[in-house]
Design an enzyme around this catalytic site. Structure first.
Site, PDB file in Angstrom:
ATOM      1  N   ASP A 165      46.828  28.265  30.140  1.00  0.00           N
ATOM      2  CA  ASP A 165      46.528  27.755  28.900  1.00  0.00           C
ATOM      3  C   ASP A 165      45.437  27.898  27.827  1.00  0.00           C
ATOM      4  OD1 ASP A 165      46.121  25.646  26.821  1.00  0.00           O
ATOM      5  OD2 ASP A 165      45.511  23.862  28.237  1.00  0.00           O
ATOM      6  N   LYS A 217      43.075  30.552  17.762  1.00  0.00           N
ATOM      7  CA  LYS A 217      44.444  30.033  17.604  1.00  0.00           C
ATOM      8  C   LYS A 217      44.882  29.412  16.572  1.00  0.00           C
ATOM      9  CE  LYS A 217      46.752  26.928  20.768  1.00  0.00           C
ATOM     10  NZ  LYS A 217      46.770  26.203  21.940  1.00  0.00           N
ATOM     11  N   GLU A 266      53.435  23.753  25.321  1.00  0.00           N
ATOM     12  CA  GLU A 266      52.276  23.081  26.202  1.00  0.00           C
ATOM     13  C   GLU A 266      52.728  21.448  26.785  1.00  0.00           C
ATOM     14  OE1 GLU A 266      49.175  23.073  23.406  1.00  0.00           O
ATOM     15  OE2 GLU A 266      49.194  25.124  23.443  1.00  0.00           O
ATOM     16  N   ASP A 280      49.808  15.124  23.373  1.00  0.00           N
ATOM     17  CA  ASP A 280      48.793  16.102  23.757  1.00  0.00           C
ATOM     18  C   ASP A 280      47.784  16.349  22.620  1.00  0.00           C
ATOM     19  OD1 ASP A 280      47.449  18.216  24.165  1.00  0.00           O
ATOM     20  OD2 ASP A 280      49.040  19.777  24.451  1.00  0.00           O
TER      21      ASP A 280
END
Ligand code: AMP
Length: 628
Positions: free
Chosen positions: A13, A76, A181, A207
């Site tokens: 992850d 990211k 994810e 999430d």
């Protein structure tokens, strides 16, 4: 599911703020989160550069306040985006490190490393974090590991997915699959529940992480997870809540202390760290304090903050989350009452206001908080990785059916977006656009512009790439067949074909989108290797220096002992003391930090020779020894 790969495989992850790695363990029939050298399941996604070193994860995070301009986080947020993207422009104002425009409008991160300016693309920084996760896994498994599944937010577009895959390749990994994810989290949830679901269940994954917000609605039936809809915001998460707090308290400093820290990266970094800590505390307590010693000009900053204040300064962001939840349900054509499980993941899903708003939205339904919000995604990725490996037994054979997050199409006459693969289409998918025709007589080529997005005007969408196809001269209306194929990673390939001549061409998205070419990736792989060699050299040097330091310390202790001292001749004493001094200066002299490990090893050997000779002389045996 077809099993294709051999050898061990890990699930990573790759988070905006923290990353996590897991592996399927055959002996216990479940995935296991691999802890790093600090004993934590999550590892900061931070890389730093100093005069002599490259640091990754905790070591990088720990020195961030002292070296803010060369400490890189949030890679990211940059990955797969253009420099001119308004999101990047907004972020640049908040980051203490420098980002400039490179070729093809690619954002380049600028750092000072070993006294020289160096530029990195986000993929390289992400690859360094992936290498660290890879190392953590290899140390734990005591095996070389090549295969990995990496997760990305469901809302990541084609170029962000590709860039993430490139980062994995640069890190020397064989990226078997990129998965979403929330899908990975659903897999973890399904497994944790032992697969004991009766009939069909609708699972809503919420999430909320450090940088991104992602929701997905999945249906689980007969071991098959089908993603019905996804929604999200690639720029909404814990860091935005931190930013709000930083702005709030920076203003307070201005008001109360007449201190402006807006252009001071060190002060901002200190304040951010304190705000993030306070935010976490406010998930459990209703009041805490922001406490920063010597924030700037020697002024200590201390201010109380309540949970209510935190909620007030972030309420519009929390409400935005709920709007996205609503749009996901609408896309899936599902009413709130049909949702069976609401699963919370991501570090920021611990915020009580988020629980309250979600519960209100789902009319009081219980929220599922039983899976670890920081580890569920890596857990699911490890399960997916095991499912792709030949010969691993007893992995619950769940099937994942993901979907495209955005519509994919081409621009047609009048800048109209002609959708070839509509959003929320299950992947892998292959669809053909047969209606594409030339618009003028005797055209000798057609230009195919590929876009992703939901706007009717093609140019308002995200241009993924363009290419041209040569065609025979003919009256207008010549048919061109355009085929879109999207693979299991969500990555797109486009071909165009003129049927009468069989002329065919495939898209090269890389050029237009500023993505990396194969040569660039290869160069970066080589550089990553060089970094590894340097890191190894550093480790060897540090070990050799520590061994020397240890020996010097023990030698000094022996020499301080009066019994020994009285037996040593003055000449030997001088010799030993001067050897100790030389050893200490070898360690302390900053310039020697660059010396090879062998310099310290050789010096230690010499020292051992001198010292042992002296001990032998006074002991005629070896009664006096260095303490072990
Ligand atoms: P993730 O990207 O899922 O690792 O989430 C990281 C984010 O979760 C960071 O912004 C953290 O500050 C945030 N976070 C972690 N624990 C808590 C907590 N107890 N309360 C609020 N936010 C948290």
């Amino acid at each position: 599911m077809a099993k294709k790969y051999e050898g061990p495989a890990i699930g990573i992850d790759l988070g905006t703020t923290y990353s996590c790695v897991a592996v399927w363990q055959e002996n216990i029939n479940r995935a296991e989160i691999i802890h790093n050298d600090q004993g934590n399941g999550t590892t900061p996604s931070v890389v730093a550069f100093t005069d002599s070193l490259r640091l990754i994860s905790n070591a990088a995070k720990n020195q961030a306040a002292a070296n803010p301009t060369n400490t890189i986080f949030d890679a990211k947020r940059l990955i797969g985006r253009k420099y001119s993207d308004s999101i990047i422009q907004d972020d640049i104002n908040l980051w203490p490190f420098k980002v400039v425009a490179g070729t093809d409008d690619n954002p380049m991160i600028l750092v000072k490393y070993k006294g020289e300016e160096k530029r990195f693309v986000a993929e390289e920084i992400s690859s360094m974090i992936l290498s660290k996760m890879h190392d953590i896994a290899e140390k734990f498994l005591e095996l070389p590991v090549k295969n990995a599944v990496i997760t990305v937010p469901a809302y990541f577009n084609d170029s962000q997915r590709k860039a993430t895959k490139d980062a994995g390749i640069i890190a020397g990994l064989n990226v078997m699959r990129i998965i979403n994810e929330p899908t990975a989290a659903a897999l973890a949830y399904g497994i944790q529940k032992g697969g004991n679901f009766v009939g069909k269940r609708n699972i809503f994954i919420f999430d909320l992480g450090g940088g991104t917000f992602d929701v997905s609605l999945l249906t689980l039936k007969d071991d098959k997870f089908e993603v019905k809809a996804t929604a999200g915001d690639t720029h909404l998460g814990g860091e935005d809540f931190d930013n709000r707090m930083v702005n709030y308290f920076a203003n307070e400093l201005k008001r109360k202390n007449n201190l402006d820290i807006s252009g001071n990266p060190k002060a901002l970094r200190k304040l951010r760290t304190a705000c993030e800590r306070a935010k976490r505390t406010l998930s459990f307590d209703i009041e805490t304090t922001i406490d920063v010693d010597a924030i700037c000009q020697g002024i200590d900053f201390c201010s109380p903050v309540t949970r209510a204040k935190f909620e007030q300064i972030n309420i519009d962001l929390f409400e935005k989350c709920m709007e996205i939840v609503g749009s996901c349900l609408r896309d899936a054509n599902m009413v709130k009452s049909s949702v069976d499980d609401i699963v919370l993941i991501g570090g920021s899903s611990r915020i009580p206001k988020v629980h309250q708003l979600l519960q209100e939205f789902f009319k009081g339904k219980d929220l599922c908080m039983s899976i670890n919000p920081d580890e569920a995604v890596a857990y699911g990725a490890a399960v997916q990785a095991a499912l792709l490996i030949e010969g691993i037994e007893n992995v619950p054979d769940f099937i994942l059916q993901d979907i495209t997050p955005l519509s994919l199409g081409i621009s047609t006459k009048g800048d109209i977006m002609s959708v070839v693969i509509p959003r929320n289409t299950p992947i892998p998918a292959k669809m053909t656009e047969e209606r594409c025709k030339t618009s003028v007589d005797n055209q000798f080529g057609v230009s195919i512009n590929v876009y992703e997005g939901e706007r009717i005007k093609a140019s308002e969408n995200n241009l993924l790439g363009l290419f041209s196809l040569l065609i025979p001269r003919a009256p207008r209306g010549l048919r061109i067949k355009v085929c879109f194929a999207i693979d299991a990673d969500g990555i797109l390939n486009v071909t165009a074909e003129e049927e009468t001549t069989g002329n065919k061409k495939e898209i090269t998205i890389t050029n237009v989108n500023g993505r990396l070419s194969t040569e660039e990736i290869e160069r970066m792989i080589q550089e990553a290797e060089n970094f590894k060699v340097e890191d190894l050299k550093f480790q060897m040097r540090a070990r050799a220096m520590n061994a020397l330091d240890d020996y010097l310390y023990k030698m000094s202790k022996v020499m301080e002992d009066n019994n020994v001292s009285s037996m040593v001749t003055p000449a030997d004493k001088t010799k030993i003391n001067s050897a100790i001094m030389n050893g200490k200066s070898l360690i302390d002299n900053h310039g020697n930090q660059h010396k090879e490990a062998c310099v310290f090893v050789d010096f230690l050997k010499e020292l051992q020779g001198i010292f042992e000779a002296m001990l032998n002389k006074i002991n005629k045996g070896s009664k006096i020894k260095l303490e072990q």
